[in-house]
Design a protein around this motif. Structure first.
Motif: not given
Length: 178
Positions: A120-129, A140-144, A154-159
């Motif tokens: 969630l923290m990575s996704c929040a940061d990523y969606l800001q950028r 690619e972002m989730l590969s970390g 489902p994570i990809i679908a949510a983002v």
């Protein structure tokens, strides 16, 4: 005694670290060798930050430091002196789920939940950028991050759902006149 040695802590000595955690000024004691992840959890009580690998590989300990996603297991607590740190608890400061958390719930993007806070923290940061990412960019972002339960779909679908809803909200006539 030289000036350099007078500022050096010996093993077992503690130091006070003050920071802004999820919008509130907080402080606690730590040794200079204490990891930020441990300081956040054990000294400050923000237990939503999980510790998995302790090597920065799994991403479970991801927090925001001055607005940027970072692995808290790769930083020392003393490195955040005077800085702003946000954890997963900061995503819902008024005890209501944010849009990203709601999308994770809607898309069943969590199972055991261990990795969820960091993701969630990575996704929040990523969606800001990157407010309008492609599926490939999200992958690619989730590969970390390591998640053993969801298979990431489902994570990809949510983002992507959050990105689409935010874009629609920003392009609606109501948003223009607000």
């Amino acid at each position: 005694m030289s000036k350099a040695s007078s500022n050096t802590l010996r093993q077992g000595e503690t130091q006070r670290v003050a920071l802004t955690l999820n919008g509130r000024v907080r402080s606690g004691l730590c040794e200079t060798r204490d990891l930020l992840s441990d300081f956040i959890r054990h000294e400050l009580g923000a237990t939503g930050t999980h510790v998995g690998c302790e090597h920065g590989v799994c991403g479970a300990c991801t927090v925001h430091i001055d607005g940027v996603a970072a692995r808290s297991c790769l930083m020392l607590a003393v490195q955040v002196q005077g800085r702003r740190v946000d954890t997963v608890e900061g995503l819902a400061p008024d005890q209501t789920l944010g849009d990203l958390q709601q999308a994770f719930q809607r898309h069943h993007a969590l199972q055991c939940g261990f990795c969820t806070a960091g993701i969630l923290m990575s996704c929040a940061d990523y969606l800001q950028r990157v407010p309008d990412p492609t599926e490939e960019q999200v992958r690619e972002m989730l590969s970390g991050h390591l998640c053993r339960c969801t298979g990431y779909t489902p994570i990809i679908a949510a983002v992507l759902d959050v990105a689409a809803r935010r874009k629609q909200r920003n392009e609606s006539p109501e948003a223009v006149h607000a």
